[in-house]
Design a protein around this motif. Structure first.
Motif: not given
Ligand code: NAD
Length: 333
Positions: A180-185, A246-260
């Motif tokens: 199970i992979l929990r994707y960020a955007n 079964y296993d669960i992983y987050n798939i994402g980045n180290d950082d984030w960014i504002r909509v603006v």
């Protein structure tokens, strides 16, 4: 098809939603690995044949146009399949608060049908595309996989948790192995929805003004599609080696960014100046829409521990995606 450099495991795979954004990149990857047979099952509600263009007419690819919500002929395709990548869903969080039934049917019911088809034909391996939205408004940021309680604020998030739990129960009951992979955007040139494409479309209509849903301070993590697919197969290799149910992983980045800040990048990439931002208040607390999680950053320590790292930051991913989508649009005019 080789996995982990040591096992030859898969000769036949199903990719549900394989004509969609992420699913089509999964198909590309499997083809590069030399898999013998891929079956894409897609109803083309948001997917496009264009995404599979380079594989059309090839012996290894079969495309089945069908609706997973309805038990039908598509079920037979699961015979002798080694692995199912379940990526079909309605990914529009915004719609889920207006028409919850769509998400129940497209995401929960369709997943149940996919699992039943797998049970019928004894398919062993499964990869399920879940989402960061299962965490709701987490009090711990970055949010790790074992964060609880899971309190989604959208029906989309709820549909992903319901699906995850079905995968877990089926794995326990019927000897399936489910990743199970929990994707960020996830973003990239083939994405057909989301903030970047929304901004580009609006600015093409009116290059002087940009309507931004919410107060623009929403801050989220973005991952470039090449990184996302790389992370998917990296975890899959590890998962197979471990041999757990079964296993669960987050798939994402180290950082984030504002909509603006995303708006600034898109404006810059379109070569525009002095664009007026109009913030549209859709909820009292500045979210983009009811059910929009304002702050999302996944903890990716677990996947890093098994040796994966993102190549591009959220900011770089946004810029690359904006540039590629703009180029594609210009070429099509
Ligand atoms: P997408 O809309 O591009 O792909 C989904 C595909 O599923 C489309 O090709 C669509 O036609 C197909 N589909 C939808 N309902 C179907 C049905 N009932 N029967 C058969 N086919 C159907 O979306 P995407 O962004 O590529 O998302 C793929 C998966 O990843 C989804 O499960 C989504 O929830 C999940 N996800 C995506 C992101 C993201 O940022 N893109 C983040 C987290 C999770």
């Amino acid at each position: 098809m080789k996995y982990c450099g040591e096992h030859t495991l898969f000769t036949k795979a199903i990719v549900t939603g394989g004509a969609g954004f992420i699913g089509s990149y999964i198909v590309d990857y499997l083809v590069r690995q030399g898999i013998e047979e891929i079956i894409v099952i897609d109803n083309f509600s948001s997917g496009s044949i264009e995404n599979l263009r380079e594989h059309l007419g090839k012996k290894y690819l079969k495309i089945v146009k069908d609706d997973l919500k309805k038990w039908g002929n598509w079920v037979r395709e699961f015979k002798n399949v080694d692995i199912v990548f379940h990526y079909a869903a309605n990914p529009e969080v915004r719609i889920s608060s207006i028409e919850p039934r769509i998400h129940f049917e497209e995401n929960v019911l369709a997943t149940f049908n996919v699992l039943e088809a797998s049970r019928k034909y004894d398919v062993k391996y499964h990869v399920f595309a879940s989402s960061s939205t299962v965490y709701g408004e987490a009090k711990t940021i970055p949010t790790p996989e074992d964060y609880h309680p899971l309190e989604p604020i959208s029906v989309y998030g709820a549909s992903k948790i319901a699906s995850e739990y079905h995968y877990i129960a089926y794995s326990k009951l019927y000897s399936m192995n489910s990743l199970i992979l929990r994707y960020a955007n996830i973003i990239g040139p083939r994405s057909s929805h989301g903030v970047i494409i929304d901004f580009i479309k609006k600015l093409l209509k009116n290059p002087r003004k940009l309507e931004i849903l919410g107060d623009g301070t929403q801050k989220k993590s973005y991952l470039y599609i090449i990184d996302a697919v790389d992370a998917t197969f990296h975890t899959l290799n590890h998962f197979i080696r471990e041999g757990i149910d079964y296993d669960i992983y987050n798939i994402g980045n180290d950082d984030w960014i504002r909509v603006v800040d995303i708006a600034d990048i898109v404006v810059e990439e379109m070569g525009l100046e002095n664009v007026e931002y109009i913030f549209v208040k859709t909820t009292p607390d500045g979210r983009g829409w009811p059910g929009d999680v304002k702050l999302m950053l996944l903890d990716i320590k677990k996947i890093k521990k098994i040796g994966w790292r993102p190549k591009w930051s959220s900011r770089e991913a946004v810029r690359m995606t904006a540039r590629e989508i703009i180029k594609k649009i210009k070429q099509s005019i």
